[in-house]
Write a protein that holds these residues in place. Structure first.
Motif, PDB file in Angstrom:
ATOM      1  N   ASN A  92     -18.308  18.478 -26.270  1.00 33.47           N
ATOM      2  CA  ASN A  92     -17.419  17.849 -25.299  1.00 33.47           C
ATOM      3  C   ASN A  92     -17.574  16.327 -25.302  1.00 33.47           C
ATOM      4  OD1 ASN A  92     -20.039  18.383 -24.147  1.00 33.47           O
ATOM      5  ND2 ASN A  92     -19.216  17.784 -22.165  1.00 33.47           N
ATOM      6  N   ARG A  93     -18.502  15.834 -26.112  1.00 30.78           N
ATOM      7  CA  ARG A  93     -18.670  14.383 -26.243  1.00 30.78           C
ATOM      8  C   ARG A  93     -19.271  14.089 -27.612  1.00 30.78           C
ATOM      9  NH1 ARG A  93     -23.947  13.206 -26.068  1.00 30.78           N
ATOM     10  NH2 ARG A  93     -25.361  14.545 -24.885  1.00 30.78           N
ATOM     11  N   THR A  94     -19.221  12.828 -27.991  1.00 28.73           N
ATOM     12  CA  THR A  94     -19.813  12.402 -29.247  1.00 28.73           C
ATOM     13  C   THR A  94     -21.335  12.353 -29.104  1.00 28.73           C
ATOM     14  OG1 THR A  94     -17.854  11.058 -29.679  1.00 28.73           O
ATOM     15  CG2 THR A  94     -19.824  10.528 -30.947  1.00 28.73           C
ATOM     16  N   PHE A  95     -22.030  12.785 -30.142  1.00 28.57           N
ATOM     17  CA  PHE A  95     -23.484  12.676 -30.160  1.00 28.57           C
ATOM     18  C   PHE A  95     -23.875  11.220 -30.410  1.00 28.57           C
ATOM     19  CE2 PHE A  95     -22.928  17.113 -31.572  1.00 28.57           C
ATOM     20  CZ  PHE A  95     -23.847  17.773 -30.772  1.00 28.57           C
ATOM     21  N   SER A  96     -24.937  10.766 -29.761  1.00 25.22           N
ATOM     22  CA  SER A  96     -25.461   9.429 -30.037  1.00 25.22           C
ATOM     23  C   SER A  96     -26.177   9.467 -31.391  1.00 25.22           C
ATOM     24  CB  SER A  96     -26.448   9.004 -28.941  1.00 25.22           C
ATOM     25  OG  SER A  96     -27.649   9.746 -29.052  1.00 25.22           O
ATOM     26  N   GLU A  97     -26.475   8.303 -31.937  1.00 22.24           N
ATOM     27  CA  GLU A  97     -27.181   8.242 -33.216  1.00 22.24           C
ATOM     28  C   GLU A  97     -28.547   8.916 -33.119  1.00 22.24           C
ATOM     29  OE1 GLU A  97     -25.916   7.292 -36.188  1.00 22.24           O
ATOM     30  OE2 GLU A  97     -24.034   7.055 -35.087  1.00 22.24           O
ATOM     31  N   VAL A  98     -29.242   8.704 -32.017  1.00 22.96           N
ATOM     32  CA  VAL A  98     -30.554   9.336 -31.818  1.00 22.96           C
ATOM     33  C   VAL A  98     -30.394  10.855 -31.748  1.00 22.96           C
ATOM     34  CG1 VAL A  98     -32.478   9.604 -30.177  1.00 22.96           C
ATOM     35  CG2 VAL A  98     -31.586   7.323 -30.706  1.00 22.96           C
ATOM     36  N   TRP A 155     -19.095  28.771 -38.811  1.00 24.38           N
ATOM     37  CA  TRP A 155     -19.025  28.734 -37.362  1.00 24.38           C
ATOM     38  C   TRP A 155     -18.894  27.268 -36.994  1.00 24.38           C
ATOM     39  CZ3 TRP A 155     -22.425  31.880 -39.962  1.00 24.38           C
ATOM     40  CH2 TRP A 155     -22.352  33.248 -39.691  1.00 24.38           C
ATOM     41  N   ILE A 156     -17.944  26.962 -36.128  1.00 24.44           N
ATOM     42  CA  ILE A 156     -17.727  25.581 -35.717  1.00 24.44           C
ATOM     43  C   ILE A 156     -17.979  25.468 -34.223  1.00 24.44           C
ATOM     44  CG2 ILE A 156     -16.067  23.688 -35.564  1.00 24.44           C
ATOM     45  CD1 ILE A 156     -14.650  24.964 -38.004  1.00 24.44           C
ATOM     46  N   TYR A 157     -18.843  24.537 -33.882  1.00 26.35           N
ATOM     47  CA  TYR A 157     -19.170  24.267 -32.484  1.00 26.35           C
ATOM     48  C   TYR A 157     -18.728  22.843 -32.180  1.00 26.35           C
ATOM     49  CZ  TYR A 157     -22.066  28.317 -33.400  1.00 26.35           C
ATOM     50  OH  TYR A 157     -22.502  29.564 -33.773  1.00 26.35           O
ATOM     51  N   GLN A 158     -17.777  22.715 -31.256  1.00 25.88           N
ATOM     52  CA  GLN A 158     -17.307  21.381 -30.896  1.00 25.88           C
ATOM     53  C   GLN A 158     -17.980  20.926 -29.615  1.00 25.88           C
ATOM     54  OE1 GLN A 158     -13.068  21.435 -30.331  1.00 25.88           O
ATOM     55  NE2 GLN A 158     -13.159  22.724 -28.542  1.00 25.88           N
ATOM     56  N   ARG A 200     -19.376  14.893 -33.718  1.00 24.93           N
ATOM     57  CA  ARG A 200     -18.865  15.620 -32.570  1.00 24.93           C
ATOM     58  C   ARG A 200     -18.874  17.137 -32.759  1.00 24.93           C
ATOM     59  NH1 ARG A 200     -15.288  13.032 -28.367  1.00 24.93           N
ATOM     60  NH2 ARG A 200     -15.194  14.723 -26.909  1.00 24.93           N
ATOM     61  N   PHE A 201     -18.990  17.569 -33.985  1.00 22.20           N
ATOM     62  CA  PHE A 201     -18.943  18.998 -34.314  1.00 22.20           C
ATOM     63  C   PHE A 201     -20.213  19.380 -35.062  1.00 22.20           C
ATOM     64  CE2 PHE A 201     -14.630  17.408 -34.221  1.00 22.20           C
ATOM     65  CZ  PHE A 201     -13.919  18.376 -33.540  1.00 22.20           C
ATOM     66  N   ILE A 202     -20.602  20.625 -34.912  1.00 20.38           N
ATOM     67  CA  ILE A 202     -21.636  21.205 -35.759  1.00 20.38           C
ATOM     68  C   ILE A 202     -20.960  22.337 -36.515  1.00 20.38           C
ATOM     69  CG2 ILE A 202     -23.809  22.480 -35.857  1.00 20.38           C
ATOM     70  CD1 ILE A 202     -24.570  21.104 -33.185  1.00 20.38           C
ATOM     71  N   VAL A 203     -20.964  22.238 -37.831  1.00 22.26           N
ATOM     72  CA  VAL A 203     -20.357  23.267 -38.674  1.00 22.26           C
ATOM     73  C   VAL A 203     -21.476  23.897 -39.490  1.00 22.26           C
ATOM     74  CG1 VAL A 203     -18.674  23.756 -40.483  1.00 22.26           C
ATOM     75  CG2 VAL A 203     -18.215  21.930 -38.817  1.00 22.26           C
ATOM     76  N   ASN A 221     -10.653  25.402 -34.832  1.00 16.73           N
ATOM     77  CA  ASN A 221     -12.009  25.931 -34.913  1.00 16.73           C
ATOM     78  C   ASN A 221     -12.055  27.439 -35.119  1.00 16.73           C
ATOM     79  OD1 ASN A 221     -13.099  23.337 -34.553  1.00 16.73           O
ATOM     80  ND2 ASN A 221     -12.830  23.504 -32.354  1.00 16.73           N
ATOM     81  N   LEU A 222     -10.905  28.055 -35.339  1.00 17.52           N
ATOM     82  CA  LEU A 222     -10.846  29.490 -35.607  1.00 17.52           C
ATOM     83  C   LEU A 222     -10.951  29.821 -37.093  1.00 17.52           C
ATOM     84  CD1 LEU A 222      -8.041  30.553 -33.088  1.00 17.52           C
ATOM     85  CD2 LEU A 222     -10.524  30.583 -32.767  1.00 17.52           C
ATOM     86  N   VAL A 223     -11.063  28.797 -37.953  1.00 21.10           N
ATOM     87  CA  VAL A 223     -11.213  29.073 -39.377  1.00 21.10           C
ATOM     88  C   VAL A 223     -12.485  29.889 -39.584  1.00 21.10           C
ATOM     89  CG1 VAL A 223      -9.885  27.054 -40.097  1.00 21.10           C
ATOM     90  CG2 VAL A 223     -12.368  26.865 -39.844  1.00 21.10           C
TER      91      VAL A 223
END
Length: 160
Positions: free
Chosen positions: A20-26, A15-18, A59-62, A135-137
């Motif tokens: 809408n912005r880049t995550f900060s390091e924290v 499952w891929i979750y994109q 930016r993504f959680i896979v 992200n449909l893989v």
């Protein structure tokens, strides 16, 4: 049961979750801790699920699940969606909106609404060669080999 993403078989469901912005390091550190906890406790009808994750481009959680030991059920999938929704709320981000497109501009990952992406294709701001994230893989093998592809090799080609 949390498993190293690299060790999961290529047949694992993904499952891929994109975002809408880049995550900060924290945020990355906090999200990884939350993912470790969630996946360590993730079950389906009392059976541990062998799952791992990675966060490409910050930016993504896979999330990948080895279904050879135990497969996801409606309840376990619902639990994962609730978990992702909790991340959306906590970090004020969009992770579940499938009507958006992420693509590369050089090494930068851009994020546009589907409507804006269509307009960009019409105006030739993006081309068949633009690298998009498909992200449909559905499994780890597809993710590893067909996630980052030229638009002409994915569902995005219909707009070119």
């Amino acid at each position: 049961m949390l498993v190293d993403f690299e060790k999961l078989p290529n047949t694992s469901r993904v499952w891929i979750y994109q975002s809408n912005r880049t995550f900060s390091e924290v945020e990355i550190a906090e999200v990884k801790t939350a993912l470790d906890t969630f996946l360590s406790d993730w079950t389906a009808h009392g059976s541990d699920l062998s799952a791992g994750y990675e966060m490409p481009y910050n930016r993504f959680i896979v999330i990948a699940l080895d279904q050879t030991t135990a497969g996801a059920t409606g309840c376990s999938i619902d639990a994962s969606v609730r978990f992702i929704q909790s991340l959306e709320k906590k970090y004020n981000i969009d992770l579940l909106d499938k009507m958006n497109v992420s693509y590369k501009q050089g090494e930068f990952v851009a994020y546009k609404t589907l409507l804006d992406f269509k307009k960009m294709a019409k105006n030739k701001s993006v081309s068949k060669k633009t690298i998009v994230f498909n992200n449909l893989v559905t499994n780890k093998d597809e993710y590893l080999n067909h996630w980052e592809v030229p638009a002409e090799e994915s569902w995005h080609s219909r707009f070119m």
